[in-house]
Design an enzyme around this catalytic site. Structure first.
Site, PDB file in Angstrom:
ATOM      1  N   ASN A 186      30.568  48.119  42.403  1.00 49.99           N
ATOM      2  CA  ASN A 186      31.905  48.710  42.366  1.00 49.99           C
ATOM      3  C   ASN A 186      32.601  48.083  41.167  1.00 49.99           C
ATOM      4  O   ASN A 186      33.446  47.202  41.311  1.00 49.99           O
ATOM      5  CB  ASN A 186      32.665  48.413  43.659  1.00 49.99           C
ATOM      6  CG  ASN A 186      34.065  48.997  43.653  1.00 49.99           C
ATOM      7  OD1 ASN A 186      34.390  49.852  42.821  1.00 49.99           O
ATOM      8  ND2 ASN A 186      34.914  48.533  44.551  1.00 49.99           N
ATOM      9  N   PRO A 187      32.236  48.521  39.960  1.00 52.20           N
ATOM     10  CA  PRO A 187      32.764  47.875  38.756  1.00 52.20           C
ATOM     11  C   PRO A 187      34.198  48.296  38.486  1.00 52.20           C
ATOM     12  O   PRO A 187      34.680  49.298  39.037  1.00 52.20           O
ATOM     13  CB  PRO A 187      31.834  48.399  37.662  1.00 52.20           C
ATOM     14  CG  PRO A 187      31.496  49.776  38.124  1.00 52.20           C
ATOM     15  CD  PRO A 187      31.392  49.675  39.636  1.00 52.20           C
TER      16      PRO A 187
ATOM     17  N   PHE B 112      40.180  40.887  43.683  1.00 52.25           N
ATOM     18  CA  PHE B 112      40.452  42.265  44.067  1.00 52.25           C
ATOM     19  C   PHE B 112      40.375  42.401  45.590  1.00 52.25           C
ATOM     20  O   PHE B 112      39.425  41.932  46.207  1.00 52.25           O
ATOM     21  CB  PHE B 112      39.414  43.166  43.391  1.00 52.25           C
ATOM     22  CG  PHE B 112      39.560  44.635  43.657  1.00 52.25           C
ATOM     23  CD1 PHE B 112      40.483  45.387  42.952  1.00 52.25           C
ATOM     24  CD2 PHE B 112      38.748  45.264  44.582  1.00 52.25           C
ATOM     25  CE1 PHE B 112      40.614  46.747  43.177  1.00 52.25           C
ATOM     26  CE2 PHE B 112      38.862  46.635  44.818  1.00 52.25           C
ATOM     27  CZ  PHE B 112      39.796  47.365  44.110  1.00 52.25           C
TER      28      PHE B 112
END
Length: 290
Positions: A189-190, A95
């Site tokens: 920050n899942p 990500f």
């Protein structure tokens, strides 16, 4: 990278800006300059100075512009993502850290002020942006990071091991049981996007790994709920938990934490764009709950 004999650098950047704008890239001029800077190996100031003369465009520039026009993320092309004071190695399978998350890191750093040797864990670290920034900016901190994805873990290792972060390959749901009740701060920050909410940006929808986006369940709340449960397990009484989320999820997450009866001082925080970006809470002392 050697310089070519085609158009001048200024003309090439001008043309690239038009190509990227036509492709819908949000910041076409900046991206055109950053691609040229990447190939030339100079800073942005030096690049703009070169554009005032007759410096030719670097070889391969049009190819990189074409990749960006296909909405390949800029960071995948250059291999670098800038986050706070760090340059992070990134690429396919991880990500890309977002500027909004920098405000979440600031919440942690503010909380750690005055602590001599705070112990912090980042659940679902991805590239390592959060954990790496804390390790870099809070001298004496003992920072752990947990990542489940094999690919993201490999990128995180490149970024975090030089900073002294303890990187663990594991699931945020049950990671670090041997450290239960020992952390001063848990940050996460899942993944939190609902199952049917496909992102609009091609860079996100086509290139960010799905396991880093979708939080599980129709509402995307399975992993955020699990992160909160792990935080309650890992923190010392009075420890601090902060989690990033989507703006529309702020009320739900605050309510979830309050209903559990395990948290006090539940607070929603806005990012620099004024959006409800994160929620924090303090783990109640079990003795005080009796």
């Amino acid at each position: 990278m050697t310089e070519g004999t085609g158009p001048s650098l200024a003309d090439a950047v001008r043309e690239a800006t038009a190509v990227l704008a036509a492709a819908g890239v949000p910041s076409p001029r900046v991206d055109a300059e950053l691609l040229a800077e990447h190939l030339l190996g100079v800073g942005l100031g030096r690049l703009r100075a070169l554009m005032l003369g007759d410096t030719p465009a670097p070889d391969g520039y049009q190819d990189l512009v074409a990749d960006r026009a296909r909405r390949v993320p800029l960071q995948h092309i250059t291999g670098v993502a800038h986050f706070r004071h760090l340059e992070l190695a990134v690429g396919p399978g991880v990500f890309i850290p977002r500027p909004e998350t920098e405000s979440v890191v600031q919440l942690v750093i503010d909380r750690l002020q005055g602590m001599a040797h705070p112990k912090v864990v980042d659940l679902g670290t991805g590239s390592g942006a959060i954990a790496g920034s804390i390790a870099h900016e809070v001298p004496g901190s003992d920072v752990y990071a947990v990542e489940f994805s094999e690919f993201a873990h490999a990128w995180a290792a490149r970024n975090l091991l030089p900073l002294g972060v303890h990187l663990i390959r594991g699931d945020l749901r049950d990671a670090l049981p041997e450290h239960n009740g020992s952390f001063d701060v848990v940050v996460s920050n899942p993944p939190y996007i609902p199952a049917e909410a496909v992102p609009n940006e091609p860079e996100v929808a086509l290139h960010d790994p799905p396991e880093a986006l979708y939080g599980g369940g129709a509402d995307g709340m399975e992993l955020p709920t699990a992160a909160a449960a792990s935080a309650a397990r890992l923190l010392v009484p009075g420890g601090y938990f902060v989690m990033e989320h989507a703006e529309i999820q702020a009320g739900w997450i605050a309510g979830m934490l309050e209903r559990s009866g395990r948290w006090t001082a539940v607070t929603t925080h806005r990012d620099l764009n004024g959006r409800d970006r994160a929620t924090s809470a303090v783990l109640a002392d079990p003795a005080a709950l009796r």
